[in-house]
Design a protein around this motif. Structure first.
Motif, PDB file in Angstrom:
ATOM      1  N   PRO A   4       2.308  -5.262  -4.963  1.00 57.84           N
ATOM      2  CA  PRO A   4       2.958  -5.628  -3.696  1.00 57.84           C
ATOM      3  C   PRO A   4       2.137  -5.251  -2.471  1.00 57.84           C
ATOM      4  CG  PRO A   4       4.148  -3.837  -4.773  1.00 57.84           C
ATOM      5  CD  PRO A   4       3.130  -4.328  -5.747  1.00 57.84           C
TER       6      PRO A   4
ATOM      7  N   ARG B 115       0.184  -7.841   0.519  1.00 58.20           N
ATOM      8  CA  ARG B 115       0.295  -7.730   1.979  1.00 58.20           C
ATOM      9  C   ARG B 115      -0.905  -8.377   2.675  1.00 58.20           C
ATOM     10  NH1 ARG B 115       2.139  -1.313   2.320  1.00 58.20           N
ATOM     11  NH2 ARG B 115       4.228  -1.607   1.412  1.00 58.20           N
TER      12      ARG B 115
ATOM     13  N   TYR C 201       5.215  -7.550   5.748  1.00 58.69           N
ATOM     14  CA  TYR C 201       6.598  -7.755   5.324  1.00 58.69           C
ATOM     15  C   TYR C 201       6.733  -9.004   4.453  1.00 58.69           C
ATOM     16  CZ  TYR C 201       7.704  -4.113   8.685  1.00 58.69           C
ATOM     17  OH  TYR C 201       7.743  -2.913   9.347  1.00 58.69           O
TER      18      TYR C 201
ATOM     19  N   SER D 113       4.954  -9.854   2.119  1.00 64.03           N
ATOM     20  CA  SER D 113       4.636  -9.528   0.716  1.00 64.03           C
ATOM     21  C   SER D 113       5.903  -9.371  -0.124  1.00 64.03           C
ATOM     22  CB  SER D 113       3.818  -8.236   0.640  1.00 64.03           C
ATOM     23  OG  SER D 113       4.574  -7.137   1.113  1.00 64.03           O
ATOM     24  N   ASN D 114       7.043  -9.153   0.532  1.00 59.90           N
ATOM     25  CA  ASN D 114       8.295  -9.025  -0.219  1.00 59.90           C
ATOM     26  C   ASN D 114       8.706 -10.336  -0.886  1.00 59.90           C
ATOM     27  OD1 ASN D 114       9.042  -6.223   0.192  1.00 59.90           O
ATOM     28  ND2 ASN D 114       9.230  -6.777   2.344  1.00 59.90           N
TER      29      ASN D 114
ATOM     30  N   ALA E  42       6.691 -10.410  -4.137  1.00 62.65           N
ATOM     31  CA  ALA E  42       7.086  -9.223  -4.903  1.00 62.65           C
ATOM     32  C   ALA E  42       8.478  -9.391  -5.499  1.00 62.65           C
ATOM     33  CB  ALA E  42       7.026  -7.980  -4.022  1.00 62.65           C
ATOM     34  N   LEU E  43       9.430  -9.887  -4.703  1.00 67.06           N
ATOM     35  CA  LEU E  43      10.801 -10.022  -5.201  1.00 67.06           C
ATOM     36  C   LEU E  43      10.951 -11.225  -6.137  1.00 67.06           C
ATOM     37  CD1 LEU E  43      12.805  -8.958  -2.023  1.00 67.06           C
ATOM     38  CD2 LEU E  43      12.309  -7.614  -4.078  1.00 67.06           C
TER      39      LEU E  43
ATOM     40  N   ASP F  62       7.876  -3.332  -6.829  1.00 64.87           N
ATOM     41  CA  ASP F  62       8.275  -4.417  -5.929  1.00 64.87           C
ATOM     42  C   ASP F  62       9.497  -4.037  -5.094  1.00 64.87           C
ATOM     43  OD1 ASP F  62       6.220  -5.857  -7.032  1.00 64.87           O
ATOM     44  OD2 ASP F  62       7.495  -6.950  -8.449  1.00 64.87           O
ATOM     45  N   PHE F  63      10.483  -3.411  -5.731  1.00 59.03           N
ATOM     46  CA  PHE F  63      11.665  -2.977  -4.984  1.00 59.03           C
ATOM     47  C   PHE F  63      11.314  -1.839  -4.023  1.00 59.03           C
ATOM     48  CE2 PHE F  63      14.069  -4.680  -8.817  1.00 59.03           C
ATOM     49  CZ  PHE F  63      14.515  -5.813  -8.149  1.00 59.03           C
TER      50      PHE F  63
ATOM     51  N   ASN G  99       8.484  -1.578  -2.537  1.00 60.11           N
ATOM     52  CA  ASN G  99       7.767  -2.215  -1.434  1.00 60.11           C
ATOM     53  C   ASN G  99       8.730  -2.762  -0.376  1.00 60.11           C
ATOM     54  OD1 ASN G  99       5.128  -3.361  -0.378  1.00 60.11           O
ATOM     55  ND2 ASN G  99       6.297  -5.258  -0.595  1.00 60.11           N
ATOM     56  N   ALA G 100       9.900  -3.227  -0.827  1.00 61.82           N
ATOM     57  CA  ALA G 100      10.877  -3.789   0.111  1.00 61.82           C
ATOM     58  C   ALA G 100      11.430  -2.716   1.051  1.00 61.82           C
ATOM     59  CB  ALA G 100      12.012  -4.457  -0.659  1.00 61.82           C
TER      60      ALA G 100
END
Length: 512
Positions: free
Chosen positions: A111, A115, A121, A123-124, A127-128, A357-358, A360-361
């Motif tokens: 994640p 970026r 941001y 990147s979410n 990632a998600l 990933d979570f 990163n959020a």
């Protein structure tokens, strides 16, 4: 020669790390937490064996064992199925290796790497998208592991099946208990961290291979040969007939590891060198997937002779096959092997990435451990017992479908790192709210649009079909979902970054 710039140190082998002062500065950023931080060069200790063992243990799982079954039931003979598996895994190895490089060079997880192209941001989004797929996979593997535990308990405990009352939700209470117990073991290992994971993978890889080889040897001995599957002819009489099944099947095989083609930086960030991580992956991935699938074919072929009363679909399921054994010790060892194999692949392939990933959020609120727990809970909510109920849907809908979406993300990541930035990243700015990867409010809209274009082309056929609009060309494109998603997003991103470059991209690339 080790080189220094204002905030990084570059070692002779190309690996980069932040100077202590820069590391201390970014640690105060809202985009930073310890689990997402760049790994120091002194702590990057994964060797060729660790990466080979990682792939061997991930490939040694029930879905790999059963991969050929879907292809053979679709009309292929055994060698056509195995060539499809080998080719698919050789193709997906290319984006895996391309996305592994930045992990080893900069010590960053997936994640954080995203970026650079999608924004701090933005990147979410990738990632998600990756995380939701992993949650589904986690649930599937946890259910398989629970089934193995349930069979193990049934062999060891008299009247186990009805011990805790009758069925609910279509399954016995003891099945649900076994599933939740296996689920809990996965979460425990994640709570212990990446070092325990590395140790589990190291010994799981050879153990599962040895045990499966013993089962194969027994099956050949008992059946006095390899049985009929190896002499069964293909159902296709022309190249055209074969091609119609081969292409969606190949896309599905690529889709099997399309997830890891994105998030290998989660593992290669611990790499001792680029050569070691690359060699470990090249040696282990395509070979192990093909060999293990071949073992599944040979054991099933012999089982047809040994257990003629069993249904064909049950013969492909190693847990139903082992259920035919009556010696408690044999069933116990076999099911323990399945548990180890499923545990190894589930944690490595399906928990490490979404946990990051979570995190990163919400870096300040969600740690790697909390992210792992969220993954586990979503995995249950996705009802894996339903996903596994239809193996043809599993290969041709689930695998083909999401491969197009993940390939669209891979196209953007690879073009950005290898072509736009020429492998140069500003490591500190990946963690800064204001830096070269801020773009517009933390989002690089070019990456988002390119990803959406890839997804739209890959998914348009089945989406329109749901509304009664069947477009033959779009349906055909869906069979090529991975290739279409990857190519379309890569080209779109390159064009957008060329004709409308972000204000600071050129400056950043030249100064790096």
């Amino acid at each position: 020669m080790t080189t220094h710039n204002s905030e990084t140190i570059q070692y002779p082998d190309g690996r980069v790390e932040l100077k202590p002062a820069a590391f201390e500065e970014i640690s105060k950023s809202p985009l930073f937490n310890r689990d997402l931080a760049p790994v120091k060069v002194s702590e990057r200790n994964w060797t060729t064996y660790n990466y080979a063992a990682l792939w061997i243990s991930m490939a040694h799982c029930i879905p790999t064992y059963m991969l050929s079954s879907g292809l053979i039931s679709a009309g292929m003979n055994w060698w056509q199925a195995l060539i499809t598996i080998l080719l698919g895994n050789s193709i997906v190895l290319i984006p895996i290796l391309l996305n592994s490089h930045p992990g080893t060079k900069y010590g960053i997880p997936f994640p954080v790497f995203a970026r650079a192209s999608f924004g701090t941001y933005g990147s979410n989004l990738p990632a998600l998208m990756r995380a939701i797929v992993a949650c589904g996979w986690f649930g599937i593997q946890a259910w398989i592991g629970g089934e193995a535990l349930n069979t193990l308990f049934a062999a060891a405990i008299p009247n186990w099946s009805g011990l805790l009352g009758g069925p609910f939700g279509g399954h016995m209470t003891t099945e649900w208990i076994s599933f939740l117990l296996f689920w809990g073991v996965n979460i425990y290992i994640i709570y212990r961290g990446m070092d325990l994971l590395r140790k589990v993978e190291n010994w799981a890889a050879p153990f599962v291979l040895i045990m499966t080889s013993l089962l194969l040897g027994w099956a050949i001995w008992k059946a006095h040969g390899l049985g009929y599957l190896l002499t069964q002819q293909s159902k296709f009489h022309t190249v055209g007939e074969f091609w119609k099944i081969f292409i969606p099947s190949l896309t599905a095989m690529i889709g099997f590891w399309a997830t890891l083609s994105l998030n290998m930086p989660d593992f290669t960030r611990f790499g001792h060198s680029q050569k070691e991580q690359a060699v470990g992956q090249v040696v282990a991935l395509p070979t192990t997937m093909t060999v293990f699938a071949a073992m599944g074919v040979m054991i099933t072929s012999a089982a047809v002779v040994i257990y003629p009363h069993m249904k064909p679909d049950e013969l492909w399921d190693p847990m139903k096959l082992v259920g035919q054994f009556h010696q408690v010790i044999v069933v116990a060892i076999s099911m323990f092997t399945v548990v180890v194999a499923t545990l190894a692949v589930n944690i490595a392939a399906n928990v490490v990435s979404p946990a990051n990933d979570f995190a990163n959020a919400f870096p300040r609120w969600i740690s790697f451990r909390t992210g792992g727990l969220i993954t586990g809970i979503i995995g249950i909510l996705m009802q894996p017992w339903r996903l596994l109920a239809d193996p043809s849907g599993y290969i041709f809908s689930w695998l083909v479908g999401y491969s197009g979406g993940l390939a669209s993300i891979a196209g953007v990541l690879i073009v950005d790192y290898w072509i736009v930035r020429k492998k140069r990243l500003e490591l500190g700015d990946l963690y800064r709210a204001k830096g070269v990867y801020t773009y517009a409010g933390g989002w690089n809209w070019r990456a988002v649009i390119a990803t959406l274009i890839g997804c739209a082309l890959a998914w348009a056929g089945p989406i329109l079909a749901r509304f009664g609009l069947v477009v033959p060309l779009l349906q055909m494109i869906y069979d090529y979902a991975w290739f279409v998603g990857f190519g379309a997003s890569a080209l779109a991103y390159l064009i957008l970054m060329t004709i409308i470059p972000p204000g600071r991209i050129v400056l950043q690339t030249e100064e790096s």
